[in-house]
Design a protein around this motif. Structure first.
Motif, PDB file in Angstrom:
ATOM      1  N   UNK A  51       0.883  -1.174   0.025  1.00  0.00           N
ATOM      2  CA  UNK A  51       0.044   0.052   0.088  1.00  0.00           C
ATOM      3  C   UNK A  51       0.872   1.327   0.120  1.00  0.00           C
ATOM      4  N   UNK A  52       1.022   1.766  -1.218  1.00  0.00           N
ATOM      5  CA  UNK A  52       1.867   3.213  -1.378  1.00  0.00           C
ATOM      6  C   UNK A  52       1.112   4.171  -0.331  1.00  0.00           C
ATOM      7  N   UNK A  53       1.726   4.847   0.576  1.00  0.00           N
ATOM      8  CA  UNK A  53       1.133   5.632   1.350  1.00  0.00           C
ATOM      9  C   UNK A  53       1.795   7.309   1.372  1.00  0.00           C
ATOM     10  N   UNK A  59      -2.884  15.845   2.899  1.00  0.00           N
ATOM     11  CA  UNK A  59      -3.883  14.994   3.372  1.00  0.00           C
ATOM     12  C   UNK A  59      -3.222  13.766   3.009  1.00  0.00           C
ATOM     13  N   UNK A  60      -2.611  12.991   4.268  1.00  0.00           N
ATOM     14  CA  UNK A  60      -2.113  11.705   4.010  1.00  0.00           C
ATOM     15  C   UNK A  60      -3.090  10.493   3.968  1.00  0.00           C
ATOM     16  N   UNK A  61      -2.434   9.674   3.174  1.00  0.00           N
ATOM     17  CA  UNK A  61      -3.233   8.230   2.842  1.00  0.00           C
ATOM     18  C   UNK A  61      -2.782   7.580   1.850  1.00  0.00           C
ATOM     19  N   UNK A  62      -3.506   6.412   1.603  1.00  0.00           N
ATOM     20  CA  UNK A  62      -2.975   5.473   0.571  1.00  0.00           C
ATOM     21  C   UNK A  62      -3.234   5.894  -0.825  1.00  0.00           C
ATOM     22  N   UNK A 109      -7.556   6.110  -6.270  1.00  0.00           N
ATOM     23  CA  UNK A 109      -8.038   7.323  -5.653  1.00  0.00           C
ATOM     24  C   UNK A 109      -7.387   7.298  -4.186  1.00  0.00           C
ATOM     25  N   UNK A 110      -7.295   8.461  -3.645  1.00  0.00           N
ATOM     26  CA  UNK A 110      -6.472   8.823  -2.051  1.00  0.00           C
ATOM     27  C   UNK A 110      -7.478   8.148  -1.291  1.00  0.00           C
ATOM     28  N   UNK A 111      -7.006   7.277  -0.649  1.00  0.00           N
ATOM     29  CA  UNK A 111      -8.015   6.634   0.686  1.00  0.00           C
ATOM     30  C   UNK A 111      -7.249   7.277   1.912  1.00  0.00           C
ATOM     31  N   UNK A 117      -9.625   5.710   9.251  1.00  0.00           N
ATOM     32  CA  UNK A 117      -9.720   5.724  10.844  1.00  0.00           C
ATOM     33  C   UNK A 117     -11.470   5.573  10.821  1.00  0.00           C
ATOM     34  N   UNK A 118     -12.197   5.846  10.168  1.00  0.00           N
ATOM     35  CA  UNK A 118     -13.721   5.483  10.050  1.00  0.00           C
ATOM     36  C   UNK A 118     -13.933   4.398   9.666  1.00  0.00           C
TER      37      UNK A 118
END
Length: 154
Positions: A51-53, A59-62, A109-111, A117-118
């Motif tokens: 998973x490239x994070x 806006x951090x995320x995958x 898409x950015x996860x 967290x949700x």
């Protein structure tokens, strides 16, 4: 097959940088944490899922999916005095730092971290634990499937 979440600061290497790189592959240089290094050196296998994070950004995320494309080998930046990753204690005959190559599978898409967290299915992810600062963390098969399911929803 194992799964990993690997953090990269987008201004250092983004998912778009990975997509533009030769063979859509980059060396995962600059890891200077022994536990993260040991994951690469001792546990990662070619073909493992990544998973490239994106981290340390607005806006951090995958941001995409990748795979481990090489076994671990010495990180040359540890010997380069001009590199911010230079380590004067590292010796060529006994390298301190290792890395693997990572190959793009697909941009997603950015996860976002907030969305992660949700998601109850992701609550056990190491990256979501308080105080976790590791740049590489293991991901369980259940967490991997849950991320893919969430990404496929939209």
């Amino acid at each position: 097959m194992a799964y990993w979440l690997m953090k990269s600061e987008p201004d250092e290497c983004s998912i778009d940088d990975l997509a533009r790189s030769p063979n859509q592959t980059v060396p995962w240089v600059g890891v200077r944490n022994y536990q993260a290094r040991n994951f690469m050196r001792d546990r990662m296998l070619v073909g493992d899922g990544v998973l490239f994070y994106h981290s340390s950004c607005p806006e951090p995320g995958i941001a995409g999916l990748a795979e481990v494309a090489s076994t671990a080998y010495p990180d040359a930046t540890q010997f380069d005095k001009k590199s911010k990753y230079f380590d004067e204690a590292a010796k060529r005959e006994e390298p301190r730092w290792q890395h693997v190559d990572v190959k793009l599978v697909r941009k997603t898409r950015l996860l976002s971290l907030a969305e992660m967290r949700n998601a109850p299915s992701l609550e056990s992810m190491v990256v979501l634990k308080r105080g976790n600062r590791l740049s590489i963390t293991p991901v369980t098969p259940q967490e991997w499937r849950a991320v893919l399911e969430i990404l496929e929803r939209e």
